[in-house]
Design a protein around this motif. Structure first.
Motif, mmCIF file in Angstrom:
data_model
loop_
_atom_site.group_PDB
_atom_site.id
_atom_site.type_symbol
_atom_site.label_atom_id
_atom_site.label_comp_id
_atom_site.label_asym_id
_atom_site.label_seq_id
_atom_site.Cartn_x
_atom_site.Cartn_y
_atom_site.Cartn_z
ATOM 1 N N ALA A 23 0.832 -1.202 0.000
ATOM 2 C CA ALA A 23 0.000 0.000 0.000
ATOM 3 C C ALA A 23 0.867 1.253 0.000
ATOM 4 C CB ALA A 23 -0.939 -0.010 1.200
ATOM 5 N N ILE A 24 1.913 1.238 0.803
ATOM 6 C CA ILE A 24 2.826 2.385 0.852
ATOM 7 C C ILE A 24 3.506 2.570 -0.493
ATOM 8 C CG2 ILE A 24 4.976 3.249 1.885
ATOM 9 C CD1 ILE A 24 4.000 1.882 4.513
ATOM 10 N N SER A 25 3.914 1.472 -1.110
ATOM 11 C CA SER A 25 4.549 1.535 -2.427
ATOM 12 C C SER A 25 3.599 2.143 -3.454
ATOM 13 C CB SER A 25 4.978 0.135 -2.865
ATOM 14 O OG SER A 25 5.467 0.158 -4.176
ATOM 15 N N LYS A 79 -3.109 8.716 13.832
ATOM 16 C CA LYS A 79 -2.357 7.897 14.781
ATOM 17 C C LYS A 79 -2.201 6.481 14.226
ATOM 18 C CE LYS A 79 -2.651 6.162 19.516
ATOM 19 N NZ LYS A 79 -3.459 6.120 20.738
ATOM 20 N N GLU A 80 -3.276 5.959 13.648
ATOM 21 C CA GLU A 80 -3.245 4.598 13.095
ATOM 22 C C GLU A 80 -2.269 4.489 11.929
ATOM 23 O OE1 GLU A 80 -6.035 6.370 13.662
ATOM 24 O OE2 GLU A 80 -6.891 5.244 15.339
ATOM 25 N N GLN A 81 -2.244 5.505 11.058
ATOM 26 C CA GLN A 81 -1.316 5.487 9.935
ATOM 27 C C GLN A 81 0.132 5.525 10.410
ATOM 28 O OE1 GLN A 81 -3.057 8.929 8.033
ATOM 29 N NE2 GLN A 81 -3.810 7.685 6.325
ATOM 30 N N LYS A 82 0.394 6.308 11.441
ATOM 31 C CA LYS A 82 1.752 6.381 11.997
ATOM 32 C C LYS A 82 2.155 5.030 12.588
ATOM 33 C CE LYS A 82 1.582 11.319 12.955
ATOM 34 N NZ LYS A 82 1.509 12.366 13.970
ATOM 35 N N ILE A 83 1.218 4.376 13.275
ATOM 36 C CA ILE A 83 1.494 3.053 13.843
ATOM 37 C C ILE A 83 1.786 2.056 12.732
ATOM 38 C CG2 ILE A 83 0.452 1.097 15.069
ATOM 39 C CD1 ILE A 83 -1.027 3.210 16.814
ATOM 40 N N MET A 84 0.991 2.106 11.659
ATOM 41 C CA MET A 84 1.213 1.193 10.530
ATOM 42 C C MET A 84 2.595 1.396 9.928
ATOM 43 S SD MET A 84 -2.612 1.295 8.765
ATOM 44 C CE MET A 84 -1.940 1.000 7.159
ATOM 45 N N LEU A 85 3.016 2.639 9.798
ATOM 46 C CA LEU A 85 4.342 2.922 9.252
ATOM 47 C C LEU A 85 5.445 2.427 10.178
ATOM 48 C CD1 LEU A 85 3.753 6.485 7.788
ATOM 49 C CD2 LEU A 85 4.118 4.366 6.512
#
Length: 114
Positions: A23-25, A79-85
């Motif tokens: 997803a990040i890619s 916050k959730e996106q930061k945790i995922m990263l």
């Protein structure tokens, strides 16, 4: 039973991490495409502005551009996106990676099983 659930938990975590990396890619690829589009749009605008001779129009355009803020382009992560990263970075450091080709193959196998 415990060993199996531990293995299953590891596989789920790896799968989740791989999905997050993919997803990040995709987001980064979209951002690159978006930047190419932004560059083209900017150049087109410059070409059009150069051809304008109406002073009032140029002053209005200048006022409009000056009042816009580039700060609106800044996206705050949840916050959730930061945790995922952070999880993804941990997986990368731990070597929990999968190639794009292997991921594509897995996805095709999963889709074909449906």
């Amino acid at each position: 039973m415990f060993a199996y659930s531990s293995i299953l938990a590891c596989n789920v975590q790896r799968s989740t991490s791989v999905v997050l990396l993919k997803a990040i890619s995709e987001i980064l690829n979209l951002k690159q495409t978006e930047m190419a589009t932004v560059d083209k749009l900017r150049n087109d605008l410059i070409d059009k502005i150069i051809s304008i001779n109406n002073r009032d129009f140029l002053e209005a355009l200048h006022k409009l551009i000056s009042s816009s803020s580039s700060e609106s382009d800044i996206v705050e992560l949840t916050k959730e996106q930061k945790i995922m990263l952070e999880i993804s970075e941990g997986d990368i450091e731990s070597g929990n990676l999968i190639s794009q080709e292997a991921m594509d193959k897995r996805n095709l196998e999963w889709l074909n099983a449906m």
